[in-house]
Write an enzyme that holds these catalytic residues in place. Structure first.
Site: not given
Ligand code: OXD
Ligand code: MN
Length: 589
Positions: A197, A206, A226, A248, A250, A277
């Site tokens: 995934y 991330k 973030h 997430s 929002c 992001d």
């Molecule tokens: C998250 C993403 O989960 O950007 O923040 O996928």
């Molecule tokens: Mn994110």
């Protein structure tokens, strides 16, 4: 492709562990990527979509057990548990290496090992960082080639340097019981096993750009956050940039690509998306805070993306995009997801690979966390500064969450430390889609809870320190909440494009163009200072949106105090001080 000894030695070491059939270095050429697309289609790893309607687009269905980031199996592996802190899962590095190398051992048997050199940030810029990811999944290679800058050029830029992040991904059997994503910030290393995934295997995102980079930033006086980055161009012309952090669900991607309402468009307002992001923030030569988006694409949530909610995101997916776990429309070999339009296909295949009739089925066709991976350049409002190696200067930082009550539409912190307090206190209510239970409040400081690669108590101190380094050049910090509801549970702020009305107030505050009310929680707009023209929002509603309920804030204070307890003695004295100051201001309200 390189003579860099540290790279060659590591690749050789991993090769011995995973035992591949052969090794392929990703050179970044379209020819090589095309061959890989073809090979992946032949193997059934991806499906080619209608090339007339969706040129360069492909679909992937993941294993149903492998559809989201696995926070409970994500570890920060530092020498001591204390360095990982109370908000992270921790393993000792020796234990983690041993455990994961055992899982990885021999797992590439009969497979190809792909070596992907990639840059986070603009290659060659002093703001960028280099990583090398080894993977056995072509899907991962193709996604990395959209999300980052990949290829030989990156190795040329690296030269003989040993400063690069080692990332190993092994698909193994996609066994959820043996799925782990481990970070070794002290070794610049990441290992991810038993997942395919995106969030677990696109190691530049991330894992590197937030978890490893936040640790690097602490040591090198910069910040990996973030946050989205956007530019607002007012009619007068000069574009101002802001960063914003939201948990997430929002609407971060929607804000990053906001389309102003008609009245603002006519007046000449424009929004430019720099990132949706992640922001890497450094102090520039002029002493201000500058931001770059280290990524090169969007890994966005598909459901809910439509012509109205986010036309720019939708257009971004119109070519050269990889869709994951959405519906395949068999009539014309295109894609569909819930919330795209009111016309689900009848002759289709759902994300699980089963025949699906969108008109009759009561099951969802696309997974709620189905995604699109699209090149940032596809976005109609991508900023002309997207590739600027210096980044963009930041005027304001915004923190927000999803709150039915308590938090007003917008408020400004009194100063940097108070702003850090506002960020540290972000909490957000879950939506029905994510938990099945609505309104569960969880703390998510700076929206970094799952992404901070070291002790979050130290992370708060790092924020305070950055404010000292920035001095009076520091951006102003704001809190926002687009999600207040009325007695019937209906949203009272229209959100989406209308959020520009709040951004306008924020920028006026940054330019010292406008006065504000001094309240217990911060500076707040006078009611006439939020432009409501053609918004459908009445003055009475705005009053509600800006209302501060003392009792609710007293409860908020208790909740923050309780949350802070997990940091024990390591909680920044400056934040404790801010908490006490808020308490006394509320008591005097
Ligand atoms: C998250 C993403 O989960 O950007 O923040 O996928
Ligand atoms: Mn994110």
């Amino acid at each position: 492709m390189t003579t860099n000894n540290s790279v060659l030695k590591w690749v050789e070491k991993i090769k011995e562990i995973v035992n591949p059939e052969n090794v392929v270095w990703i050179d970044g050429s379209e020819e090589q990527l095309n061959n890989l697309r073809e090979e992946a289609c032949e193997k059934g790893e991806i499906i080619q979509l209608n090339q007339e309607k969706l040129p360069g687009c492909y679909l992937r269905r993941t294993n149903p057990n492998d559809v989201a980031r696995t926070e409970s199996r994500t570890f920060i592996c530092t020498k001591t548990k204390d360095e990982a802190g109370p908000t992270n899962n921790w393993w000792a590095p020796e234990y983690a290496y041993d455990k994961l190398y055992k899982i990885a051992r021999g797992s590439y048997k009969g497979k190809t090992m792909y070596v992907i050199p990639y840059a986070m940030g603009i290659p060659g810029s002093k703001f960028s960082k280099i990583g090398i990811e080894i993977t056995d999944s072509i899907y991962t290679v193709l996604n990395m080639a959209i999300m980052t800058r990949v290829g030989k050029e990156i190795l040329d830029n690296l030269g003989d340097s040993e400063e690069w992040v080692r990332g190993l991904h092994c698909s193994c059997d996609v066994d959820e019981e043996n799925r782990y994503v481990c970070h070794f910030p002290q070794d610049n290393a990441i290992i991810s096993v038993n997942s395919c995934y995106g969030g677990n295997v696109l190691l530049g995102k991330k894992c590197f750009a937030l978890r490893i980079a936040s640790y690097q930033g602490k040591n090198e006086n910069w910040m990996a956050e973030h946050m989205l980055i956007l530019g607002i161009q007012p009619p007068s012309g000069e574009i101002k940039y802001i960063c914003a952090a939201f948990p997430s669900a929002c609407g971060k991607t929607n804000l990053a690509m906001l389309i102003p309402p008609e009245i603002y468009k006519k007046a000449g307002y424009k929004i430019w998306c720099v990132g949706d992001d992640i922001a890497w923030l450094r102090i520039g030569k002029d002493g201000r805070l500058w931001a770059v988006n280290p990524e090169n694409g969007f890994f966005g949530v598909a459901p809910g993306t439509n012509e109205k909610s986010n036309p720019n995101a939708l257009k971004s997916t119109s070519k050269n995009t990889i869709f994951t776990n959405v519906v395949q429309n068999l009539d014309d070999n295109t894609v569909w997801w819930e919330g795209m339009d009111n016309n689900p296909p009848e002759n289709a295949i759902d994300w699980l690979g089963n025949k699906w009739n969108g008109k009759l089925s009561d099951k969802k066709g696309a997974h709620p966390n189905s995604r699109f991976t699209s090149p940032a350049k596809n976005c109609p409002c991508i900023s002309p500064e997207f590739d600027n190696p210096e980044g963009v200067p930041i005027s304001a930082i915004i923190f927000g969450g999803r709150r039915a009550q308590t938090t007003p539409l917008v408020y400004q912190s009194f100063d940097w430390n108070h702003g850090v307090f506002v960020g540290s206190a972000i909490s957000s209510e879950s939506t029905a889609a994510s938990t099945g239970k609505v309104g569960v409040l969880s703390h998510n400081p700076m929206a970094m809870m799952p992404f901070c690669g070291y002790n979050m108590g130290d992370y708060f101190k790092h924020w305070i320190k950055m404010g000292k380094l920035l001095g009076d050049k520091a951006p102003k910090i704001f809190g926002v909440n687009w999600f207040r509801v009325d007695e019937d549970g209906k949203f009272i702020w229209p959100g989406f494009g209308d959020n520009i009305r709040v951004l306008e107030w924020i920028l006026k505050r940054c330019d010292n163009k406008i006065d504000a009310k001094n309240t217990a929680i911060g500076y707040m707009p006078f009611e006439n200072d939020i432009n409501l023209e053609e918004s459908g929002v009445s003055k009475e509603t705005l009053k509600k949106l800006l209302n501060i309920d003392k009792n609710l804030w007293m409860k908020e204070l208790d909740s923050i105090k309780e949350f802070y307890k997990i940091f024990g003695d390591n909680l920044s004295k400056d934040l404790e001080n801010e908490l006490n100051k808020l308490k006394s201001r509320l008591e005097n309200m």
